[in-house]
Design a protein around this motif. Structure first.
Motif, mmCIF file in Angstrom:
data_model
loop_
_atom_site.group_PDB
_atom_site.id
_atom_site.type_symbol
_atom_site.label_atom_id
_atom_site.label_comp_id
_atom_site.label_asym_id
_atom_site.label_seq_id
_atom_site.Cartn_x
_atom_site.Cartn_y
_atom_site.Cartn_z
ATOM 1 N N GLN A 86 -2.691 17.651 8.481
ATOM 2 C CA GLN A 86 -2.382 18.331 7.224
ATOM 3 C C GLN A 86 -3.329 19.507 7.009
ATOM 4 O OE1 GLN A 86 -1.745 14.243 4.888
ATOM 5 N NE2 GLN A 86 -1.191 16.039 3.653
ATOM 6 N N CYS A 104 2.178 20.075 6.780
ATOM 7 C CA CYS A 104 2.030 18.855 7.558
ATOM 8 C C CYS A 104 2.706 19.060 8.907
ATOM 9 C CB CYS A 104 2.667 17.682 6.822
ATOM 10 S SG CYS A 104 2.663 16.137 7.757
ATOM 11 N N LEU A 106 9.717 11.451 7.763
ATOM 12 C CA LEU A 106 8.436 11.968 7.280
ATOM 13 C C LEU A 106 8.385 11.741 5.782
ATOM 14 C CD1 LEU A 106 6.613 15.179 8.291
ATOM 15 C CD2 LEU A 106 6.971 14.723 5.876
ATOM 16 N N TRP A 157 6.091 12.006 2.025
ATOM 17 C CA TRP A 157 5.005 12.578 1.250
ATOM 18 C C TRP A 157 4.624 11.609 0.131
ATOM 19 C CZ3 TRP A 157 2.160 16.854 2.227
ATOM 20 C CH2 TRP A 157 2.684 17.813 3.120
ATOM 21 N N SER A 194 10.339 19.756 -0.954
ATOM 22 C CA SER A 194 9.838 19.583 0.405
ATOM 23 C C SER A 194 10.961 19.811 1.394
ATOM 24 C CB SER A 194 9.260 18.173 0.578
ATOM 25 O OG SER A 194 8.713 18.021 1.864
ATOM 26 N N SER A 249 6.432 19.946 8.184
ATOM 27 C CA SER A 249 7.034 19.865 6.863
ATOM 28 C C SER A 249 6.124 20.589 5.886
ATOM 29 C CB SER A 249 7.178 18.409 6.431
ATOM 30 O OG SER A 249 7.613 18.307 5.088
ATOM 31 N N LEU A 287 5.263 20.931 1.563
ATOM 32 C CA LEU A 287 5.450 20.446 0.197
ATOM 33 C C LEU A 287 5.077 21.593 -0.734
ATOM 34 C CD1 LEU A 287 5.904 18.055 -1.830
ATOM 35 C CD2 LEU A 287 3.451 17.642 -1.676
ATOM 36 N N TYR A 320 -2.668 14.741 -1.604
ATOM 37 C CA TYR A 320 -1.294 14.631 -1.149
ATOM 38 C C TYR A 320 -1.308 14.215 0.322
ATOM 39 C CZ TYR A 320 0.082 16.608 -5.544
ATOM 40 O OH TYR A 320 0.267 16.787 -6.902
ATOM 41 N N CYS A 364 0.674 13.067 3.817
ATOM 42 C CA CYS A 364 1.870 13.153 4.640
ATOM 43 C C CYS A 364 1.815 11.996 5.635
ATOM 44 C CB CYS A 364 1.873 14.499 5.376
ATOM 45 S SG CYS A 364 3.186 14.702 6.583
#
Lengths: 113, 112
Positions: A6, A23, A33, A35, A63, A72, A74, A87, A89
């Protein structure tokens, strides 16, 4: 070995700003995946993503997943002090019925009033 | 709402002591997990269980053991606590892996 990275590790912004958390992952037999948001206690679920290009949205949070590039993001728009949290992942890999999650180290987000 | 309850929020133990961390869930979940969380390292899986009396090693099982005698209870055991086991320990349960995870509030263990 499955890996989830991340970035950034921490981020400090002013209330009202928009932030993007990243991520990236390397897993065998990717399944989904996820979050999570972690405040003082335990992580709480935000999103699960399984398909590329389909945005998941919940209020000011959204996301999206890119399975080709293995990442990914967010997004949080119009941030508020209540968004301050870590946060996380996590990536789920299929493993013959023994699926488990691999977590990233998290991004610590601090919102300044 | 699913509840995952960890017996202690804060625990201080001496080096060499045997330590039991208890976790109970009330939604008949099959899967239960123990993680530890350390700054800069994120959440790391210690052990998990998919059924009563069944256990599987996670990524960092050394120095730990687990017990699942009943479906709702999953215990983490530190046979001889060491200072490098000072950490936040999180228990989780799920009906299926991933989306269904519910975490407990965590136990912050300090070994002195």
């Amino acid at each position: 070995e499955d890996k989830v990275v991340q970035s950034p590790l921490s981020l400090v912004v002013h209330e009202g700003d928009t932030v993007t958390l990243n991520c990236s992952y390397e897993v065998t037999n990717f399944r989904s995946l996820l979050w999570y948001k972690q405040e003082k206690k335990a992580p709480t679920f935000l999103f699960m993503l399984t398909s590329s290009g389909i945005e998941k949205k919940s209020g000011r949070l959204s996301s999206i997943l890119d399975k080709k590039e293995l990442f990914s993001i967010l997004n949080i728009t119009a941030t508020q002090t209540g968004d301050s949290a870590v946060y996380l992942c996590a990536v789920e890999a299929a493993n013959f019925g023994n699926e488990k999650l691999t977590f990233g180290t998290g991004t610590r987000l601090t919102i300044i009033p | 709402d699913v509840k995952v309850t960890q017996s202690s929020r804060y625990l201080v133990k001496r080096t060499g002591e045997k330590v039991f961390l208890e976790c109970v869930q009330d939604m008949d979940h099959e899967n239960m997990f123990w993680y530890r969380q350390d700054p800069g390292l994120g959440l790391r899986l210690i052990y998990f269980s998919y059924d009563v009396k069944m256990k599987e090693k996670g990524d960092i099982p050394e120095g730990y053991s687990v017990s699942r005698e009943k479906k709702e209870r999953f215990s983490l055991i530190l046979e001889s606590a060491s200072t490098n086991q000072t950490s936040m320990y999180l228990c989780a349960s799920s009906f299926w892996t991933g989306w269904g995870y519910t975490f407990g509030s965590g136990t912050r263990l300090t070994v002195v």
